[in-house]
Design an enzyme around this catalytic site. Structure first.
Site, short mmCIF file in Angstrom:
data_model
loop_
_atom_site.label_atom_id
_atom_site.label_comp_id
_atom_site.label_asym_id
_atom_site.label_seq_id
_atom_site.Cartn_x
_atom_site.Cartn_y
_atom_site.Cartn_z
N HIS A 7 9.59 -3.48 8.61
CA HIS A 7 9.55 -3.30 7.16
C HIS A 7 9.12 -1.89 6.78
CE1 HIS A 7 5.37 -4.96 7.96
NE2 HIS A 7 5.02 -4.01 7.11
N HIS A 79 3.74 2.77 4.22
CA HIS A 79 3.84 2.78 5.69
C HIS A 79 5.19 2.23 6.15
CE1 HIS A 79 2.01 -1.36 5.12
NE2 HIS A 79 2.84 -1.68 6.11
N GLU A 130 2.62 1.17 11.18
CA GLU A 130 2.14 -0.15 11.60
C GLU A 130 2.99 -0.59 12.79
OE1 GLU A 130 2.59 -3.14 8.57
OE2 GLU A 130 1.70 -4.73 9.80
C1 LIG Z 1 -0.26 -7.54 4.99
C2 LIG Z 1 -0.73 -7.22 6.37
C3 LIG Z 1 -0.05 -6.03 7.02
C4 LIG Z 1 1.35 -6.43 7.43
O1 LIG Z 1 1.45 -7.43 8.20
O2 LIG Z 1 2.36 -5.84 7.04
C5 LIG Z 1 -0.10 -4.78 6.18
O3 LIG Z 1 0.81 -4.04 6.00
S1 LIG Z 1 -1.67 -4.40 5.52
C6 LIG Z 1 -1.42 -2.84 4.67
C7 LIG Z 1 -2.70 -2.24 4.25
N1 LIG Z 1 -3.54 -1.92 5.39
C8 LIG Z 1 -3.66 -0.68 5.88
O4 LIG Z 1 -3.08 0.28 5.38
C9 LIG Z 1 -4.57 -0.53 7.08
C10 LIG Z 1 -4.56 0.86 7.66
N2 LIG Z 1 -4.90 1.87 6.66
C11 LIG Z 1 -6.11 2.50 6.65
O5 LIG Z 1 -6.97 2.27 7.48
C12 LIG Z 1 -6.31 3.51 5.54
O6 LIG Z 1 -5.44 3.24 4.47
C13 LIG Z 1 -6.06 4.97 6.04
C14 LIG Z 1 -4.66 5.17 6.59
C15 LIG Z 1 -7.12 5.33 7.10
C16 LIG Z 1 -6.21 5.91 4.84
O7 LIG Z 1 -7.45 5.71 4.26
P1 LIG Z 1 -7.77 6.41 2.84
O8 LIG Z 1 -9.19 6.09 2.52
O9 LIG Z 1 -6.72 6.05 1.88
O10 LIG Z 1 -7.53 7.92 2.97
P2 LIG Z 1 -8.23 9.05 3.79
O11 LIG Z 1 -8.96 9.91 2.83
O12 LIG Z 1 -9.00 8.57 4.97
O13 LIG Z 1 -6.92 9.80 4.23
C17 LIG Z 1 -6.95 10.79 5.20
C18 LIG Z 1 -5.64 11.56 5.04
O14 LIG Z 1 -4.52 10.70 5.27
C19 LIG Z 1 -3.65 10.70 4.14
N3 LIG Z 1 -3.13 9.36 3.94
C20 LIG Z 1 -3.83 8.26 3.61
N4 LIG Z 1 -3.03 7.20 3.52
C21 LIG Z 1 -1.79 7.65 3.80
C22 LIG Z 1 -0.52 7.00 3.86
N5 LIG Z 1 -0.42 5.70 3.59
N6 LIG Z 1 0.55 7.74 4.20
C23 LIG Z 1 0.45 9.07 4.46
N7 LIG Z 1 -0.75 9.75 4.43
C24 LIG Z 1 -1.83 9.02 4.08
C25 LIG Z 1 -4.52 11.14 2.99
O15 LIG Z 1 -3.73 11.71 1.98
C26 LIG Z 1 -5.43 12.14 3.63
O16 LIG Z 1 -4.74 13.37 3.74
P3 LIG Z 1 -5.47 14.77 3.48
O17 LIG Z 1 -5.93 14.74 2.05
O18 LIG Z 1 -4.42 15.80 3.75
O19 LIG Z 1 -6.62 14.83 4.44
CO LIG Z 2 2.91 -3.81 6.59
#
Ligand SMILES: CC[C@@H](C(=O)O)C(=O)SCCNC(=O)CCNC(=O)[C@H](O)C(C)(C)COP(=O)(O)OP(=O)(O)OC[C@H]1O[C@@H](n2cnc3c(N)ncnc32)[C@H](O)[C@@H]1OP(=O)(O)O
Ligand SMILES: [Co+2]
Length: 134
Positions: A7, A79, A130
């Site tokens: 997905h 994602h 993922e």
């Molecule tokens: C329903 C269950 C399952 C399925 O079966 O399909 C799912 O899909 S669950 C979906 C939701 N769960 C998750 O996303 C779990 C994993 N994600 C995480 O742990 C966090 O979201 C993260 C990825 C660690 C981001 O955390 P966050 O607090 O939002 O941001 P940070 O400040 O730590 O971000 C650091 C850096 O990364 C960039 N970023 C964040 N999210 C994304 C993204 N989705 N795509 C691309 N880039 C992302 C963020 O912009 C920061 O960048 P800089 O500012 O340049 O440092």
């Molecule tokens: Co998912």
């Protein structure tokens, strides 16, 4: 190692409105909204002939998609999910390659009842990845 695209996930601020766009405007088949409290999201799947779209709305305090939506209030692609045959073997290979596995590093059960893991977007070309066991 990776197989089918399971997905593409889109984070949205209003799941009902987003579902209506896919169901009524785009004419797609949609599932019922399903809360996933272990993941901090509520999910709707859009079923396409060759893959799925996963619509995600934050659920509860500390949702992992809340910061993303704070940065992109209208929503956006959050994602991509690839299938792997053996998620533990995939995890160990990726860790050995230097990729960061998010959370505890142990798989959680995802929306399809199968183990899932997430890889840090900074290690995956700026895209949150993922992995789901096929
Ligand atoms: C329903 C269950 C399952 C399925 O079966 O399909 C799912 O899909 S669950 C979906 C939701 N769960 C998750 O996303 C779990 C994993 N994600 C995480 O742990 C966090 O979201 C993260 C990825 C660690 C981001 O955390 P966050 O607090 O939002 O941001 P940070 O400040 O730590 O971000 C650091 C850096 O990364 C960039 N970023 C964040 N999210 C994304 C993204 N989705 N795509 C691309 N880039 C992302 C963020 O912009 C920061 O960048 P800089 O500012 O340049 O440092
Ligand atoms: Co998912």
């Amino acid at each position: 190692m990776i197989g089918r695209l399971n997905h593409v996930a889109i984070a949205v601020p209003d799941l009902a409105a987003a579902t209506a766009i896919y169901r009524d405007t785009l004419g797609a088949t949609v599932t019922e909204a399903t809360p996933q409290p272990d993941h901090g999201v509520t999910v709707v799947f859009i079923e396409l002939p060759n893959t799925k779209i996963e619509l995600l709305e934050p659920l509860g305090e500390g949702s992992p998609i809340q910061a993303f939506l704070d940065r992109a209030p209208a929503g956006g692609i959050h994602h991509v999910c690839y299938e792997v045959e053996d998620i533990i073997a995939a995890r160990d290979r990726l860790k050995a390659e230097g990729a960061r596995v998010l959370g505890s590093g142990e798989p959680k059960i995802g929306a399809h009842g199968k183990p899932v893991l997430f890889l840090h977007p900074k290690d995956m070309l700026g895209t949150l990845v993922e992995l789901e066991q096929a």
